[in-house]
Design an enzyme around this catalytic site. Structure first.
Site, mmCIF file in Angstrom:
data_model
loop_
_atom_site.group_PDB
_atom_site.id
_atom_site.type_symbol
_atom_site.label_atom_id
_atom_site.label_comp_id
_atom_site.label_asym_id
_atom_site.label_seq_id
_atom_site.Cartn_x
_atom_site.Cartn_y
_atom_site.Cartn_z
ATOM 1 C CE LYS A 76 -4.065 1.814 2.479
ATOM 2 N NZ LYS A 76 -4.994 1.539 3.599
ATOM 3 C CB SER A 151 -7.767 3.892 2.570
ATOM 4 O OG SER A 151 -7.102 3.174 3.596
ATOM 5 C CB SER A 175 -8.720 1.097 5.209
ATOM 6 O OG SER A 175 -9.270 2.395 5.326
#
Length: 456
Positions: A76, A151, A175
């Site tokens: 990420k 996210s 997320s």
């Protein structure tokens, strides 16, 4: 070899270890897949193809050691990667190249994983819709006009399309779970402390955790074993070594089912899919009971601690995007009395849920209150005619669970009539991550919804 990109991480690890396929072949198959599909979904935003192939050649030249030997992984764009651009989804850091890896990256590499790139995220992970001013929006592989969630939306979309077999993510208010639900993959929010995240600014903050994502529960478990473990630089790091439970199914387990987590609005399409989960557990021999929950005290606790953390983490930055700036402003308003009230409410809720889990082994509920929404829409503004006051409110089904200090997994539960993925959330007692994964695996094997691929 053309289907290597959709092989499971567990199978790829076995093939590489047996030298039936090389790490170079595996990495190249995934790089080819990235070239083929990433322009349509915008999941991987920084690619290090040459570096990945060099690492794969080096892996093939030595004896396999770690459990992830030769497996491609994407990180990420919130975690630091040495020598690889890390933007945090913010124009303020568009050219940022860290000098060191974060702990989760070091652990994945130590286990033998090979970095292929970074996955898209909203600015500083702010929100459950992956869009930012640096790279734009990540699109849902099952319907390119829809959101991939967030996210960790880039991670989920990359997994769903076969660009990587494993990806890391993080979760404050959903997320890891929301994008897994939106993209028909598996995401685990671990018990805080299972995956340490050392910090010199907010070391005691327990709402945000890092965790694994993959297409199967078995692969999530494999990756989790590599990233979980004690680190003394995290004050609440768990010393107990993570070990999966034997695959004994769910027969005899006491399963609580909440269709709305205590009166939250749930879109009819989502409700229809998640309602199919309890009968599955009953067929598998579990004792299922619909329950009435009151998690409302999680609302104030989550918003207060989240706002406080944003002011602490980003309050010195100027030029922030609107969502991050709003959170910072909310944090600047937080008083000592606010924190005291939030702490008292969270403590009461924790003790009530401890009593709840004396009766039930796991709780199942919707992950998200809506199916994937249009990608151009900044956030969900209403559910079943009920207005959402801000961009956070539509994700209460996920962030209320974050307050419980409990492990929670999102597992594919089926599809709406329009072909949009929907996940079911499996919540366990704090520290019983292995139990959550065992239950998730049983559900996954009984339904096999995760085997349906996007129509790209």
């Amino acid at each position: 070899m053309s289907e290597l990109h959709y092989a499971t991480a567990t199978e790829l690890a076995r093939l590489i270890r047996a030298r039936q396929v090389s790490a170079v072949e595996v990495v190249q198959a995934h790089l080819d897949r990235i070239e083929q599909v990433n322009p349509r979904v915008n999941a991987i935003v920084t690619l290090v193809a040459e570096q990945a192939l060099d690492a794969a050649k080096a892996a093939d030249a030595r004896e396999p050691a770690g459990p992830l030997h030769g497996l491609p992984v994407a990180h990420k764009d919130l975690v630091d990667t040495a020598g690889i651009r890390t933007t945090y989804g913010s124009p303020l850091f568009a050219g940022n190249v860290p000098a060191q890896d974060d702990l989760i990256v070091r652990r994945l590499r130590a286990a033998g994983a090979i970095t292929v790139g970074k996955t898209n995220t909203p600015e500083f992970g702010t929100g459950s819709h992956t869009v930012n001013e640096v790279f734009g929006a990540t699109r849902n592989p099952y319907d390119l006009s829809r959101s991939a969630g967030g996210s960790s939306g880039g991670a989920a979309a990359a997994l769903a399309t076969g660009m990587v077999p494993l990806a890391d993510g993080s979760d404050m208010g959903g997320s890891l779970r929301n994008p897994a639900s939106f993209c028909n993959v598996v995401g685990l929010r671990p018990t805080p402390g299972r995956v340490p995240d050392p910090s010199d600014t907010n070391a005691w903050y327990t709402l945000s955790v890092q965790g694994p994502m993959a297409r199967t529960v078995e692969d999530v478990t494999l990756m989790f074993g590599a990233i979980a473990g004690f680190d003394r630089r995290s004050p609440y790091s768990i010393k107990e070594v993570f070990a999966p439970e034997p695959e004994e199914g769910v027969r005899g387990l006491r399963v609580a089912w909440s269709p709305d987590l205590g009166g939250l609005p749930v879109d009819p399409a989502t409700a229809e899919v998640t309602a199919t989960a309890p009968p599955v557990f009953e067929r598998l021999g579990a004792q299922v009971e619909q329950v009435e929950l009151d998690l409302s005290e999680a609302e104030d606790a989550f918003r207060t601690y989240r706002a406080w953390n944003y002011a602490l983490s980003f309050g010195d930055l100027t030029g922030l995007g609107p969502n991050t700036a709003w959170n910072v402003e909310q944090g600047r308003k937080v008083t000592g009395a606010d924190l005291a009230r939030a702490e008292q409410g969270r403590s009461r809720l924790y003790q009530r849920m401890a009593a709840f889990f004396d009766t039930y082994d796991v709780l199942i509920a919707p992950v998200s209150q809506v199916p994937p929404f249009p990608v151009e829409q900044p956030h969900v503004t209403e559910i079943n005619g009920e207005p959402m006051p801000d961009y956070l409110a539509w994700m209460r089904s996920a962030y209320w669970i974050s307050v419980l200090h409990a492990p929670a997994a999102s597992v594919p539960a089926g599809f709406t009539a329009d072909g949009l993925p929907v996940g079911v959330q499996i919540v366990g007692r704090p520290f019983e991550d292995a139990r959550v994964l065992r239950v998730a695996r049983a559900f996954e094997q009984a339904t096999r919804h995760g085997e349906r691929r996007p129509p790209l």
